[in-house]
Design a protein around this motif. Structure first.
Motif, PDB file in Angstrom:
ATOM      1  N   UNK B 144      33.921  47.923  50.828  1.00  0.00           N
ATOM      2  CA  UNK B 144      33.577  46.497  50.801  1.00  0.00           C
ATOM      3  C   UNK B 144      33.429  46.025  49.366  1.00  0.00           C
ATOM      4  N   UNK B 145      32.835  46.853  48.525  1.00  0.00           N
ATOM      5  CA  UNK B 145      32.626  46.435  47.146  1.00  0.00           C
ATOM      6  C   UNK B 145      33.969  46.202  46.456  1.00  0.00           C
ATOM      7  N   UNK B 146      34.907  47.126  46.669  1.00  0.00           N
ATOM      8  CA  UNK B 146      36.226  46.948  46.064  1.00  0.00           C
ATOM      9  C   UNK B 146      36.869  45.668  46.572  1.00  0.00           C
ATOM     10  N   UNK B 147      36.833  45.497  47.891  1.00  0.00           N
ATOM     11  CA  UNK B 147      37.447  44.304  48.480  1.00  0.00           C
ATOM     12  C   UNK B 147      36.827  43.034  47.918  1.00  0.00           C
ATOM     13  N   UNK B 148      35.485  43.000  47.878  1.00  0.00           N
ATOM     14  CA  UNK B 148      34.823  41.780  47.424  1.00  0.00           C
ATOM     15  C   UNK B 148      35.033  41.543  45.936  1.00  0.00           C
ATOM     16  N   UNK B 149      35.196  42.609  45.162  1.00  0.00           N
ATOM     17  CA  UNK B 149      35.479  42.410  43.743  1.00  0.00           C
ATOM     18  C   UNK B 149      36.812  41.684  43.570  1.00  0.00           C
ATOM     19  N   UNK B 150      37.814  42.134  44.318  1.00  0.00           N
ATOM     20  CA  UNK B 150      39.128  41.477  44.240  1.00  0.00           C
ATOM     21  C   UNK B 150      39.035  40.032  44.699  1.00  0.00           C
ATOM     22  N   UNK B 151      38.367  39.820  45.843  1.00  0.00           N
ATOM     23  CA  UNK B 151      38.275  38.458  46.367  1.00  0.00           C
ATOM     24  C   UNK B 151      37.555  37.559  45.371  1.00  0.00           C
ATOM     25  N   UNK B 152      36.505  38.106  44.776  1.00  0.00           N
ATOM     26  CA  UNK B 152      35.724  37.352  43.801  1.00  0.00           C
ATOM     27  C   UNK B 152      36.582  37.003  42.587  1.00  0.00           C
ATOM     28  N   UNK B 153      37.404  37.955  42.193  1.00  0.00           N
ATOM     29  CA  UNK B 153      38.311  37.687  41.072  1.00  0.00           C
ATOM     30  C   UNK B 153      39.231  36.518  41.408  1.00  0.00           C
TER      31      UNK B 153
END
Ligand code: HEM
Lengths: 269, 580
Positions: B144-153
């Motif tokens: 989830x952290x990886x996914x949300x980092x990308x989405x946040x970017x």
């Protein structure tokens, strides 16, 4: 209601819900742990079977049934009933197996019955990585679990099925092929597609060769004699007394018949 | 002495006085702990009431409390609109916290040595109360952290929030992306199963492909030419000490910029669009940290925790654990985690080959032929691992780094920066396409027999053969093209499903397995890839509660005419789990 109140209310509900989920999970946990252990054991046995098949069948037989003269049966009642007392092992059978497999055997405890590859000590090599062998501890534990799993059969030998090895029950040659596996002949004799053992002569083309042996009524007679009384004609390049001489007691009449027919089908191309 | 004591005693207030004294005493303590809030104020905060004192004591907290001073006093309402941030950065932080906490628990049980690591994971799952939950939380939180980092970017990109003063925030963000990737990469190895071991071996072999420093980098990373005792320990220390610290440092810097320096950007429409004054006023109204933002964040925490627990309770996510790592046996389909598929896809592109294929036909043109030019052999010089693995990813990170400097357009509104928006959307598609190419099935030619069997029962993981209930595994020899899949078990055969207790008639799973086996092979035979096909499925009772299934495929090689055999076998125990 202000948004902050809504959030406080919902947040409280969510925390309570989370706690409920957590409590339910905790209540189910002992069951899950127990189930996991059973499933883990099952997978360990499967893994052990694979380890066994790669490393052990050349001496202990394709189905752990043992190979006369080479190495003992590892699924038979003796191992489970009396072996620990015989060797004076104080612990569990599984630990005994782990210990024997890890270190291997320098000299046979039953030299008259089992001599390994027959090349002198060790009769069984060391298996553990710790002592220079190829297997990790978890692999040895797994193979021990696989052997101990035979307990059920060892206690009721009558339920043990015959191995399949692509068998056609109406075809004696096919049944003979099964017998060849079952009686451990594959532990010593190479046959294309079945075994690559080198202790005895390769048996591809044995029917053609049998025609040329003098002093026998027929190829069939030669093959039958070779099985029941191997010392009568010793193939050049192989020692006398390596092939077990007690097959006449071990093999049933029907199986012997099939075995001979199977070997007779191995003509030179 | 006695006198002074008596005097003191007589000084003790009584009645109303005493109560007031005690109240102020407690109040003082509470103020110290809450860094400025009295009991009354605290209750007002919890109820969402306005401040009880003047000046507003809630602002005092920000200056006196260490924890609160990391936070902003307030945000303008507009930047807290959900559709502006989607709370993506916030949830990234949340998952990072989940990782820290669950990771600490896992560390108690995990042993970072090759001969014990895998066993310690099994131990966590089989012998630690709620151990599987901790492990799943850690794994799920990481993905989830990886996914949300990308989405946040992508969110900050599309809202143009990286412009002007926020350039530095963006730069630290890019670093955080790399740090997050490295944390997940190093963690992947720790289970010491085939999945992790080979994904990391393939991944880190890129370092080795580098020029000059390649082998040395590889040695520093792995501690030896191959991953072993040293490599595992190094990855472990990277994962649990070095990079968590680095991440905490950079998240702090990143967040400090946001909370203390320039706040979260306002929606572009408010800053630049022609919205009416009312709306603008509303967007600029202050939302205080205490109590509004804080309440909201505690609410988000409760949402996050509940979501994680529900996902795990309903088994929507499971941490994979394959067989023990085996450096001698590369599994057929080595698979990186999904968030690295794009990289795996990149590695399948061989630019030198592509250039050769473009240039060589031109060189072979009749006009140029007389010049006697040799064909171009670029792939001899440039290996694709080096280009796609070592050059391209840093270039991608480099591009991310310089985006704020390339994009000098001061406008943030999407319609005033159409090119940047298109470019962003293009990147999403490129990433998705590369990820698709990264799938193990893509672009890797597997021989027909291997593919069919691998799809039935992959070397690692489950597949439909392993999902077949034990009761259906009826010993026998089933020949492709002869045995009818529907007639594979006796017509009166039935058994009781062990989970549901329901009566199952026939053997639907085994039928499906054999049907898929037959169909795949017969199709390949028709297409001429498996001439003279002879294939069998052999099910044998190998031990008590232990079945051996052998899949044999024999055919004639269309090119050489030689007889080929591909055989695989599987042991299946009655008590095995039928789910992943
Ligand atoms: C570990 C990874 C990261 C964490 C924990 C994190 C955390 C945050 C938080 C909490 C915010 C406040 C706004 C919000 O909640 O959306 C924020 C804002 C921001 N982040 Fe990140 N972030 C991370 C990675 C990144 C990355 C990869 C980028 C882009 C390359 C980035 C760029 C920004 C920018 C430009 C802002 C300001 C947004 C605005 O003012 O509207 N961050 N970050």
């Amino acid at each position: 209601m202000k948004r902050i109140h809504l959030e406080i209310a919902l947040g409280t509900i969510f925390i309570i819900l989370s706690s409920v989920v957590l409590i339910v999970m905790a209540a189910e946990e002992p069951g899950r742990l127990a189930r996991f252990e059973v499933e883990q054991r099952a997978e360990q046995i499967e893994f052990g079977a694979a380890v066994f098949e790669i490393n052990c069948t050349s001496c202990h037989g394709s189905h752990a049934q043992g190979i006369p003269g080479k190495a003992p049966c590892l699924r038979c009642p003796e191992l489970f009933a009396s072996r620990l007392a015989e060797v004076g092992w104080p612990g569990s059978l599984e630990d005994y197996i782990v210990s024997v497999v890890s270190t291997g055997r320098q000299v046979s405890t039953r030299p008259a019955l089992y001599q390994g590859e027959g090349k002198g000590p060790p009769v069984m090599p060391t298996w553990s990585e710790r002592f220079g062998g190829p297997l990790r501890d978890d692999q040895i534990r797994a193979v021990a679990a696989f052997i101990v799993n035979f307990q059920g059969w060892a206690e009721n030998p009558e339920v043990v099925p015959t191995p399949l090895v692509a068998v056609d029950i109406n075809d004696p040659v096919s049944l003979g092929r099964v017998a060849f596996v079952q009686y451990g002949c594959i532990g010593c004799h190479a046959i294309d597609g079945l075994s690559q053992a080198t202790t005895g002569p390769a048996l591809d083309g044995v029917a053609t060769r049998a025609e040329t042996r003098t002093g026998y009524e027929s190829a069939e007679d030669y093959i039958r004699t070779s099985i029941l009384n191997p010392g009568e004609f010793v193939v050049e390049g192989f020692g006398d007394g390596i092939m077990p001489t007690n097959f006449s007691e071990l093999i049933s009449e029907a199986d012997l018949e099939n075995l001979v027919l199977f070997l007779l089908s191995l003509t030179e191309p | 002495m006695l006198n002074s004591l008596r005097q003191r005693l007589s000084n003790i207030p009584r009645g109303e006085d005493l109560r007031n004294r005690i109240r102020t005493l407690i109040d003082d303590r509470v103020r110290i702990i809450t860094a400025g809030l009295s009991i009354r104020e605290l209750r007002a905060v919890l109820r969402g009431d306005p401040p009880t004192e003047k000046p507003n004591p809630r602002y005092k907290v920000i200056t006196t409390s260490f924890i609160a001073h990391l936070r902003p006093r307030y945000y303008p309402q507009g930047s807290t609109w959900f559709t502006h941030t989607f709370r993506l950065g916030w949830f990234t932080t949340f998952f990072f916290m989940v990782e820290l906490i669950t990771g600490l628990v896992l560390m108690v049980y995990y042993v970072p040595f090759p001969d014990q690591a895998y066993g310690s994971i099994l131990e966590i799952e089989s012998n630690v109360f709620l151990g599987e939950l901790w492990r799943d939380l850690h794994r799920l939180g990481a993905e989830a952290m990886v996914l949300f980092t990308w989405l946040h970017l992508f969110r900050t990109y599309f809202t143009g929030s990286y412009k002007g003063a926020r350039t530095f925030t963006w730069l630290t963000g890019v670093l955080l992306l790399a740090i997050t990737a490295w944390l997940s990469f190093t963690g992947y190895l720790l289970t010491w199963d085939q999945l992790g071991y080979w994904a990391i071996t393939v991944g880190s072999s890129m370092a080795e492909a580098g020029p000059v420093f390649g082998p040395a980098t590889n040695l520093i990373l792995r501690g030896a030419p191959d991953i072993g005792v040293g490599g595992l320990l190094r990855f472990y220390l990277n994962h649990v000490v070095l990079f968590p610290l680095v991440a905490i440092l950079f998240i702090s810097i990143h967040y400090y910029k946001v909370s203390r320096e320039h706040g979260i950007s306002l929606p572009a429409a408010i800053e630049e669009g022609d919205v009416n004054d009312n709306k603008k006023k509303e967007a600029n109204r202050r939302v205080d940290l205490i109590p509004d933002l804080l309440t909201h964040e505690i609410f988000l925490v409760s949402v996050g925790i509940l979501a994680l627990l529900l996902i795990l309770y309903f088994d929507l996510f499971n941490s994979p654990l394959e067989t023990h790592a085996n450096p001698q046996a590369t599994p057929l389909d080595t698979k990186a985690p999904w968030y690295f598929w794009w990289l795996q896809g990149l590695l399948k592109i061989d630019p030198a080959k592509i250039i050769e294929n473009l240039v060589n036909p031109i060189l072979a043109l009749p006009l140029l032929k007389p010049l006697g030019l040799p064909p171009l052999e670029l792939s001899r010089l440039l290996n694709s691992k080096f280009i796609m693995g070592l050059i391209v990813p840093p270039v991608v990170v480099g591009i991310l780094f310089v985006i704020p400097y390339i994009d000098r357009n001061p406008a943030r509104l999407a319609r005033k920066r159409p090119f940047a928006i298109l470019w962003g959307i293009a990147w999403i598609f490129i990433l998705l396409a590369l990820s698709y190419m990264g799938l193990p099935q893509f672009g890797i030619e597997t021989p027909a027999a291997t593919r069919v069997i691998q799809d039935l029962a992959p070397e690692e993981g489950m597949g439909i053969l392993r999902e077949t209930p034990y009761e259906e595994l009826l010993p026998g020899i089933y020949t492709v093209g002869e045995t009818d899949p529907d007639g594979i078990c006796p017509s009166d055969f039935s058994y009781r499903n062990r989970e549901t207790g329901e009566e199952v008639i026939g053997c639907p799973h085994l039928t499906e397995v054999f049907a898929q086996f037959s169909e795949g092979l017969l199709r390949a035979e028709e297409e001429g890839r498996l001439p003279d096909l002879h294939a069998t499925m052999l099910i044998e009772q190998f031990g008590p509660e232990l079945i051996r299934v052998e899949l044999d495929v024999i055919w004639t090689d269309p090119e050489t005419g030689a007889t080929k055999i591909y055989a695989k076998h599987y042991f299946l125990h009655e008590d095995r789990s039928l789910e992943e």
